[in-house]
Design a protein around this motif. Sequence first.
Motif, PDB file in Angstrom:
ATOM      1  N   ALA A 175     -13.863   2.998   2.239  1.00  0.00           N
ATOM      2  CA  ALA A 175     -13.853   2.710   0.806  1.00  0.00           C
ATOM      3  C   ALA A 175     -15.043   3.343   0.083  1.00  0.00           C
ATOM      4  O   ALA A 175     -14.868   3.925  -0.996  1.00  0.00           O
ATOM      5  N   PHE A 212      -7.772   5.519   2.283  1.00  0.00           N
ATOM      6  CA  PHE A 212      -8.487   4.876   1.182  1.00  0.00           C
ATOM      7  C   PHE A 212      -8.322   5.751  -0.054  1.00  0.00           C
ATOM      8  O   PHE A 212      -8.556   6.960   0.007  1.00  0.00           O
ATOM      9  N   THR A 263      -4.425   5.194   8.245  1.00  0.00           N
ATOM     10  CA  THR A 263      -5.414   4.522   7.404  1.00  0.00           C
ATOM     11  C   THR A 263      -5.829   5.469   6.290  1.00  0.00           C
ATOM     12  O   THR A 263      -6.256   6.591   6.545  1.00  0.00           O
ATOM     13  N   GLU A 301      -7.136   0.178   0.169  1.00  0.00           N
ATOM     14  CA  GLU A 301      -6.908   0.609   1.552  1.00  0.00           C
ATOM     15  C   GLU A 301      -5.424   0.475   1.871  1.00  0.00           C
ATOM     16  O   GLU A 301      -4.792  -0.533   1.520  1.00  0.00           O
TER      17      GLU A 301
END
Length: 181
Positions: A100, A140, A138, A155
């Motif tokens: 983040a 961000f 994954t 996220e």
Amino acid sequence: MDRERFEDFREKIEAADFEAGIPAEYQTIPQDTVNMLLLHSKTITAAESVTAGLFQSTIADVPGASEIYEGGYITYSDKMKEKLLRIPNGIIDTHTVVSAPVAQEMAESTAKLLDKDIGMGVTGVAGPEQLEGNRVGTVFIGVYDKDTDVVEVKEFHFEGSRNAIRRKAVISAFVLVQRIA
């Protein structure tokens, strides 16, 4: 889009099948976002890593986009994030590149460096292997708004191939821009 509707969107897009391209229900999101920015006379830029320019290419596909979009950055490596976006190495070392804080720095830096109203930053792992402890999928995404001087970062955990993950990230970024702008 309020928080509840956004969470519903997140669940749907994370599970959606983007293997053959962008599903019909998501195809108007880029056009809708560009139209909204045009309506509000807001400019946009982006700093992309995992999507490697796909977000900016998608903006450019929309007729009239040149009124709100002039360019941005593709910073695939840590070195390019540091060099072009001036992200301190310590942030990447402390949090990892897929985090983040890095998405936040990417979004804010690109908007400030290029003097645009909205900055979008995206970093993540498209695979085939995990990166720095982050599993494949994954992602961000950060969106910076110059008017409020606020960055919103979300996220995501996408499923699918490299290209499906990248397409999901792009559509999600457009939705986040709509939330901020």
